[in-house]
Design a protein around this motif. Structure first.
Motif, PDB file in Angstrom:
ATOM      1  N   GLY A   1       0.808  -1.208   0.000  1.00 24.98           N
ATOM      2  CA  GLY A   1       0.000   0.000   0.000  1.00 24.98           C
ATOM      3  C   GLY A   1       0.840   1.255   0.000  1.00 24.98           C
ATOM      4  O   GLY A   1       1.961   1.268  -0.519  1.00 24.98           O
ATOM      5  N   LYS A   2       0.260   2.328   0.594  1.00 25.19           N
ATOM      6  CA  LYS A   2       0.937   3.615   0.613  1.00 25.19           C
ATOM      7  C   LYS A   2       1.955   3.658   1.751  1.00 25.19           C
ATOM      8  O   LYS A   2       1.921   2.822   2.654  1.00 25.19           O
ATOM      9  CB  LYS A   2      -0.102   4.727   0.791  1.00 25.19           C
ATOM     10  CG  LYS A   2      -1.101   4.779  -0.344  1.00 25.19           C
ATOM     11  CD  LYS A   2      -2.250   5.727  -0.059  1.00 25.19           C
ATOM     12  CE  LYS A   2      -1.809   7.174  -0.148  1.00 25.19           C
ATOM     13  NZ  LYS A   2      -2.989   8.086  -0.156  1.00 25.19           N
TER      14      LYS A   2
ATOM     15  N   TYR B   1       5.111   4.092  -2.878  1.00 26.98           N
ATOM     16  CA  TYR B   1       4.242   2.947  -2.598  1.00 26.98           C
ATOM     17  C   TYR B   1       5.115   1.711  -2.392  1.00 26.98           C
ATOM     18  O   TYR B   1       6.220   1.630  -2.927  1.00 26.98           O
ATOM     19  CB  TYR B   1       3.265   2.717  -3.755  1.00 26.98           C
ATOM     20  CG  TYR B   1       2.494   3.953  -4.116  1.00 26.98           C
ATOM     21  CD1 TYR B   1       1.258   4.228  -3.532  1.00 26.98           C
ATOM     22  CD2 TYR B   1       3.028   4.884  -5.016  1.00 26.98           C
ATOM     23  CE1 TYR B   1       0.564   5.381  -3.842  1.00 26.98           C
ATOM     24  CE2 TYR B   1       2.342   6.043  -5.321  1.00 26.98           C
ATOM     25  CZ  TYR B   1       1.115   6.295  -4.746  1.00 26.98           C
ATOM     26  OH  TYR B   1       0.434   7.441  -5.047  1.00 26.98           O
TER      27      TYR B   1
ATOM     28  N   THR C   1      -3.049   0.539  -6.505  1.00 27.25           N
ATOM     29  CA  THR C   1      -2.747   1.508  -5.443  1.00 27.25           C
ATOM     30  C   THR C   1      -1.979   2.705  -5.999  1.00 27.25           C
ATOM     31  O   THR C   1      -2.231   3.850  -5.615  1.00 27.25           O
ATOM     32  CB  THR C   1      -1.934   0.813  -4.329  1.00 27.25           C
ATOM     33  OG1 THR C   1      -2.643  -0.361  -3.917  1.00 27.25           O
ATOM     34  CG2 THR C   1      -1.742   1.730  -3.133  1.00 27.25           C
TER      35      THR C   1
ATOM     36  N   PRO D   1      -5.439   2.324  -1.617  1.00 27.20           N
ATOM     37  CA  PRO D   1      -5.387   0.871  -1.758  1.00 27.20           C
ATOM     38  C   PRO D   1      -6.715   0.293  -2.224  1.00 27.20           C
ATOM     39  O   PRO D   1      -7.786   0.854  -1.973  1.00 27.20           O
ATOM     40  CB  PRO D   1      -5.045   0.380  -0.355  1.00 27.20           C
ATOM     41  CG  PRO D   1      -5.448   1.494   0.554  1.00 27.20           C
ATOM     42  CD  PRO D   1      -5.327   2.760  -0.220  1.00 27.20           C
TER      43      PRO D   1
ATOM     44  N   ALA E   1      -6.202  -3.159   1.342  1.00 28.10           N
ATOM     45  CA  ALA E   1      -6.302  -2.121   2.378  1.00 28.10           C
ATOM     46  C   ALA E   1      -5.902  -2.621   3.775  1.00 28.10           C
ATOM     47  O   ALA E   1      -5.220  -1.904   4.504  1.00 28.10           O
ATOM     48  CB  ALA E   1      -7.714  -1.539   2.397  1.00 28.10           C
TER      49      ALA E   1
ATOM     50  N   ASN F   1      -1.860  -2.660   5.344  1.00 32.78           N
ATOM     51  CA  ASN F   1      -1.188  -1.364   5.364  1.00 32.78           C
ATOM     52  C   ASN F   1      -0.068  -1.354   6.392  1.00 32.78           C
ATOM     53  O   ASN F   1       0.061  -2.262   7.221  1.00 32.78           O
ATOM     54  CB  ASN F   1      -2.214  -0.269   5.666  1.00 32.78           C
ATOM     55  CG  ASN F   1      -2.962  -0.565   6.951  1.00 32.78           C
ATOM     56  OD1 ASN F   1      -2.351  -0.912   7.957  1.00 32.78           O
ATOM     57  ND2 ASN F   1      -4.283  -0.457   6.925  1.00 32.78           N
TER      58      ASN F   1
END
Lengths: 417, 90
Positions: free
Chosen positions: A352-353, A360, A383, A389, A394, A397
């Motif tokens: 994810g981020k 990412y 993403t 995401p 999600a 993370n």
């Protein structure tokens, strides 16, 4: 890109396979890209392919410090399965298994996905309870998994020793029939070829040495051994070296990197029809289409980037293999090697981020990243394209290590996965 | 197999006598209830994972049973030094 087909294969065979064109061009880096993927393994190449194919971002470069698929993509034991305990994991891995179906057609490249079944052995009462719980949890999530008696396990995999006097008695087994194997190199090459055809630059021998950031902290590009490259979006898919790359952006990650070993035997005729895993005695095995027995061992106990492991780890695994499959006691081993796997505290990936805008990450797959290759690539691409995401990734993370919402497959599987 | 020098036994012994116990010099918070989520995350989960010089703890489980610290290069796996627990970081 020439289209591969049975006819083209036949035509090339008539010519003695002498005039195959290069699969994709060896690109040199351009000054700027819309997105950069760091790491040219299956996951990174998959992300580049899906960015171009599904999300319309074709001005993409994949930066690989060595050669394509020369890291863990070319070093794993090629097992595919999705029988994970927790809901989040089952959805994540099953997303990948669904993509494996039809991947050869989609890429026009034979990845040799073979649904030969993955069977996990139970050697004691705890194993029986744990694996039956997995079977039930999987079925509630729509993931196929079934319980076999020792005799059914033996029927499915004849070399198995189910004698009650065995050193590691078999009390039952969980079988995921959709599980199996694929040709790992083909996965990397297939994604690279298909991505390059859509305009992605595959750049080898190009190590990232720094991540450039602007005054607001957002990424502005990377420094590489082949010069600087500007970009607003970087997806890091660097497996065992993720901590090193993240340090370039000033981020400390909850990862530790360990050597994981595998080995193959001399090639023999087909004798082993499926994949068998035994987490309790830490051994798993399948037979490649070339005829080699492909055996996975455990990780070394200490952090290392050496890409080789200690002999006693292999000895331990082979001792278990010889007990469970006595017919292979006189087989000779041909090669052993190691790959560096990045392991998270809960043994679930991070996808994810990151706290840095435009950066990412896809990491932490530990000892079991190959099976997730298409899914991880697709979800990293999603993403990066949407800057948020997908619902499937999600839960995976980075924040979970702060808010405590771990996805603790470590406790569920304890060892190899 | 790696040979590891136990600073208590003062002997080089094979790796299988030892258990790795993770990163060294990670101090448990003195006042746990005052820690923020961020500090707990750093203490519990964030680990130095360097490509190069690494400080780690080992335990001589099949020997004296004691914990000690080591400096090892994670690329060559070569030990630079080992020293007793409680001694300053080298």
């Amino acid at each position: 890109m020439t289209h591969h087909s049975a006819f083209s294969l036949f035509a090339k065979a008539l010519g003695g396979h002498q005039d195959w064109p290069e699969q994709w061009p060896d690109a040199a880096p351009k000054p700027a890209y819309d997105a950069i993927i760091v790491g040219g393994g299956g996951h990174g190449l998959g992300a580049a392919y899906y960015l171009a194919k599904k999300y319309g971002i074709t001005n993409v470069a994949v930066l690989e410090k060595g050669w394509i698929g020369g890291g863990n993509t070319g070093r794993n034991t090629t097992i595919i399965r999705s029988n994970y305990l927790y809901d989040e994991s089952a959805h994540l891995y099953d997303h990948a298994v669904k993509l494996w179906d039809g991947l050869s057609q989609e890429l026009n490249y034979n990845v040799m996905y073979s649904k030969r079944g993955v069977m996990m052995l139970a050697h004691n009462v705890h194993d029986v309870q744990s694996l039956q719980r997995h079977v039930n949890a999987n079925r509630l999530n729509g993931v196929d998994n079934e319980w076999l008696t020792p005799q059914q396990a033996k029927d499915y995999c004849p070399p198995l020793n189910i004698s009650p006097d065995a050193r590691h008695p078999v009390l039952g087994a969980a079988l995921q029939r959709r599980g199996g194997t694929a040709r790992h190199d083909s996965v990397a090459w297939g994604y690279a070829r298909a991505a390059a055809a859509l305009g992605v630059d595959i750049i080898q021998n190009c190590a990232v040495t720094a991540i450039r950031r602007g005054a607001d902290g957002a990424v502005e590009g990377v420094e590489t051994t082949r010069g600087p490259i500007a970009t607003k979006r970087i997806g890091v898919s660097a497996a065992g070296n993720t901590s090193v790359v993240m340090q370039m952006a000033g981020l400390d990650f909850p990862l530790e990197s360990y050597p994981l070993q595998a080995l193959v035997s001399e090639p023999v005729k087909p004798t082993f029809p499926c994949v068998v895993m035994s987490n309790t005695v830490h051994a798993y095995m399948s037979q490649s289409d070339k005829g080699e027995l492909v055996i996975g061992a455990g990780t070394d106990q200490y952090v290392s980037y050496s890409q080789r492991g200690a002999l006693h780890i292999i000895e331990h695994t082979l001792a278990a293999i010889c007990e469970i499959f006595p017919i292979y006691r006189r087989m000779r081993m041909l090669r052993t090697w190691g790959g560096i796997v990045d392991v998270t505290p809960d043994r679930s990936p991070i996808l994810g981020k990151t706290p840095v805008k435009g950066l990412y990450v896809n990491c932490g797959w530990g000892t079991g990243g190959f099976k997730a290759t298409p899914g991880a690539g697709d979800l990293l691409a999603y993403t990066m394209a949407k800057d948020e995401p997908h619902p499937i990734n999600a839960p995976f993370n980075l924040d979970r290590f702060r808010n405590g919402r771990l996805i603790d497959e470590a406790a569920a599987a304890a060892v190899a996965h | 197999m790696i040979l590891i020098h136990c600073p208590y036994c003062d002997e080089k012994r094979p790796e299988i006598e030892f258990a790795n116990a993770g990163q060294a010099h990670v101090a448990r918070p003195l006042d746990p209830s005052s820690q923020s989520d961020e500090e707990w995350e750093a203490y519990l989960f964030i680990r130095a994972n360097p490509r190069g010089r690494h400080h780690e703890r080992w335990r001589h489980v099949h020997g004296c049973g004691r914990f000690f610290n080591a400096v090892r290069d994670t690329v060559t796996d070569k030990f630079e030094t080992t020293y007793k627990a409680g001694e300053p970081r080298r």
